[in-house]
Design an enzyme around this catalytic site. Structure first.
Site, PDB file in Angstrom:
ATOM      1  N   ASP A  65       6.011  -5.126  19.028  1.00  0.00           N
ATOM      2  CA  ASP A  65       4.919  -5.815  18.367  1.00  0.00           C
ATOM      3  C   ASP A  65       4.630  -7.083  19.138  1.00  0.00           C
ATOM      4  O   ASP A  65       5.549  -7.754  19.600  1.00  0.00           O
ATOM      5  CB  ASP A  65       5.270  -6.139  16.911  1.00  0.00           C
ATOM      6  N   ASP A 112       0.877  -1.165   0.000  1.00  0.00           N
ATOM      7  CA  ASP A 112       0.000   0.000   0.000  1.00  0.00           C
ATOM      8  C   ASP A 112       0.918   1.220   0.000  1.00  0.00           C
ATOM      9  O   ASP A 112       1.371   1.683   1.041  1.00  0.00           O
ATOM     10  CB  ASP A 112      -0.894  -0.010   1.241  1.00  0.00           C
ATOM     11  N   GLU A 162       1.171  -2.383  26.820  1.00  0.00           N
ATOM     12  CA  GLU A 162       0.727  -2.178  28.202  1.00  0.00           C
ATOM     13  C   GLU A 162       1.613  -2.933  29.192  1.00  0.00           C
ATOM     14  O   GLU A 162       1.667  -2.604  30.373  1.00  0.00           O
ATOM     15  CB  GLU A 162      -0.720  -2.654  28.359  1.00  0.00           C
ATOM     16  N   HIS A 191      -5.367   0.103   1.170  1.00  0.00           N
ATOM     17  CA  HIS A 191      -5.946  -1.178   1.624  1.00  0.00           C
ATOM     18  C   HIS A 191      -7.085  -0.944   2.623  1.00  0.00           C
ATOM     19  O   HIS A 191      -7.823  -1.862   2.944  1.00  0.00           O
ATOM     20  CB  HIS A 191      -4.857  -2.086   2.214  1.00  0.00           C
ATOM     21  N   GLU A 227       1.744   2.938  12.676  1.00  0.00           N
ATOM     22  CA  GLU A 227       0.670   2.791  11.699  1.00  0.00           C
ATOM     23  C   GLU A 227      -0.379   1.950  12.388  1.00  0.00           C
ATOM     24  O   GLU A 227      -0.296   0.722  12.415  1.00  0.00           O
ATOM     25  CB  GLU A 227       1.189   2.140  10.412  1.00  0.00           C
ATOM     26  N   GLU A 286     -10.649  -2.267  15.023  1.00  0.00           N
ATOM     27  CA  GLU A 286      -9.435  -3.034  15.295  1.00  0.00           C
ATOM     28  C   GLU A 286      -8.180  -2.190  15.118  1.00  0.00           C
ATOM     29  O   GLU A 286      -7.134  -2.673  14.691  1.00  0.00           O
ATOM     30  CB  GLU A 286      -9.367  -4.269  14.399  1.00  0.00           C
ATOM     31  N   ARG A 292       0.052   4.517   1.803  1.00  0.00           N
ATOM     32  CA  ARG A 292       0.351   4.377   3.232  1.00  0.00           C
ATOM     33  C   ARG A 292       1.853   4.458   3.489  1.00  0.00           C
ATOM     34  O   ARG A 292       2.340   5.329   4.210  1.00  0.00           O
ATOM     35  CB  ARG A 292      -0.188   3.023   3.716  1.00  0.00           C
TER      36      ARG A 292
END
Lengths: 335, 335
Positions: B82, B33, B111, B275, B126, B135, B36
């Site tokens: 991640d 994309d 967290e 996308h 992103e 989501e 983006r």
């Protein structure tokens, strides 16, 4: 990020666990696949004499479309089995269409449920997965057959044939595989090594097929055993023109051969689009092939040892032509 | 059957649990994309003076592309977080590109993880989902901001604006909604009632947009709170021509406004494909609207009480024009 859900290959290996089939979207795609659904419909509607007064079992009934086809063709009773929660929708649909008394829908695994009848006359099922066997329900159909199908009973469909061919696919290989060599200036080749091991489910333009089609596996649903679905078979394809080979493709044809007049449909590159598309296996090297030259090899297909829902496919091929020789063993994994 | 994996709406609500992001396919879609990725790249490469010597946090780093952009722009150190197993690939990619000493990748939930530093100068992320908020990872970005961003630090991007408009979409509404009235001769209207409640993520042709665009929610990432993401706001759109209205559509624009020169990209129907596509909300009735007439209403958006990953969206609208009046409250659910 939310694009996650749209990634087929990333999701299929686990969908089992959270019942993606409960959502109508997947059933919408299958219902709207007219090659698929109309082939089933025709095989049932055009053979009312076979369904009249018969007890029918629909394995993996989904929204109940095949069950309703059978009921409308005069079946005495239809039992539809599905483990997905879509069955609650199916019950509503069946009753909305006035078949509540003719169609009984049972939620559960074929291996576990107990039908109210000992035997059925006909089993109908749309069990096919990508590459025919990936996440297919064929095992379940065989369980149903061995447990419930009356001697001399019928299965719709009853034949499946898997084919392999070769394609010129340079541009798309660049886009899907070689792309990883340079991603915005960075080396993503570690992804490339994953990508090439993963068969690509996509629509292949018939014009890119440069060879004949070699049938490598015939499945007779009436007699096949679960063990037969793990196999290693030879293939030989012949170049139909001078071209390059960047990938092998596989597809399958489905037959309803016990009909009054046999009905077939193909998921091949030349045929009308189906949601199964074709399955592309990129070769590590590009082959330069002349018309008439042959590529010979074997296809080895087996459920993955650790995750039986994954499919291990090994394509071993050798080529010796005017412009060079190649011999490779390529491991692929559908997961 | 194996088409299961290809059904976005059916899968997204649970993908969290089985880490679909571990597969490169979803990252391939996001990397490719270009609207983006190039917007992020430009916002970083064209602002090297802002990244030079800075400590950067990449929230939801995926394959590490944004982290590498930042490192290449002179960041002193980049921390990428991640929770997905894709981070193992990211580590390989980062080291293959010689950034092992500049980029530290940490697997875990924002967290829960503890960064080796107390503060960071810049957060890049992103985080956007369909309809911006479905989501999305914005909550996680806010956690990172409140915990780690230094006083006066920057966030890339820092602005998001949500828009609503109206479209003429009769043909596609027939295909997606009215289809269920007659499925191979059967009444599937029980599915129709589900389908109309589900916003459709799809590409909308700019030509089908018949109104102006009303910005209904502005988000300043530097100051927004989690509570601000549950909102009820008014909107008013004006017909740009005589036409029918079959649906509302929503989209969002993203801004990197703290750059030397602000950089924006749009996911709107007029803009280049992303996308994220657009999100379509079909109305129960078709409105017949004259140029200049207005549709007024409110959009109510909140995480679902039972499953906070689902989004409840209520569009309440009223229209009174030459050719009739409509007033509806439509409940939608993204799940």
């Amino acid at each position: 990020m939310a694009a996650a859900g749209t990634d087929a290959s990333g999701l299929t290996s686990k969908d089992y666990y959270f019942d993606s089939y409960a959502h109508f979207g997947i059933h919408e795609e299958m219902l709207k696949d007219e090659v698929r659904t109309i082939s089933y419909r025709d095989s049932i509607y055009k053979n009312k004499h076979m369904f009249e007064g018969k007890v029918v079992l629909d394995v993996g009934c989904g929204t109940g479309i095949l069950s309703m086809f059978a009921a409308k063709s005069g079946a005495k009773h239809v039992y539809g089995i599905d483990m997905s929660n879509i069955i609650h929708q199916a019950r509503k649909i069946v009753s909305d269409n006035g078949f509540a008394d003719k169609i009984t829908l049972i939620q559960g695994k074929m291996e576990e449920v107990q039908l109210p009848v000992d035997k059925v006359d006909i089993i109908i099922s749309e069990w096919m997965g990508y590459f025919l066997l990936y996440e297919s329900m064929l095992d379940t159909v065989l369980v149903a057959r061995d447990k419930y199908l009356v001697e001399g009973g019928m299965i719709f469909p009853d034949k499946a044939t898997m084919y392999i061919g070769a394609i010129e696919d340079g541009d798309y290989k660049d886009e899907k595989i070689n792309y990883w060599d340079n991603v915005y200036g960075f080396d993503y080749s570690s992804i490339k090594s994953l990508a090439i091991k993963e068969p690509l489910v996509d629509t292949v333009d018939g014009a890119s097929v440069m060879s004949d089609a070699c049938p490598f596996k015939e499945i007779d649903i009436l007699t096949v055993t679960k063990e037969d679905l793990t196999f290693k078979v030879p293939f030989e394809i012949t170049a139909a023109r001078d071209d390059y080979v960047h990938a092998f493709i596989c597809w399958f044809d489905i037959g309803f051969t016990k009909c009054h007049k046999p009905i077939y449909f193909s998921t091949g590159p030349g045929a009308k689009y189906t949601h199964w598309k074709q399955t592309v296996f990129y070769t590590p090297e590009t082959l330069t092939v002349n018309k008439g030259e042959k590529i010979r090899g074997t296809i080895d297909c087996a459920p993955n040892g650790r995750n039986p829902r994954d499919l291990d496919i090994i394509i071993d091929y050798s080529f010796s032509g005017e412009h060079g020789s190649e011999q490779h063993t390529c491991d692929f994994k559908m997961s």
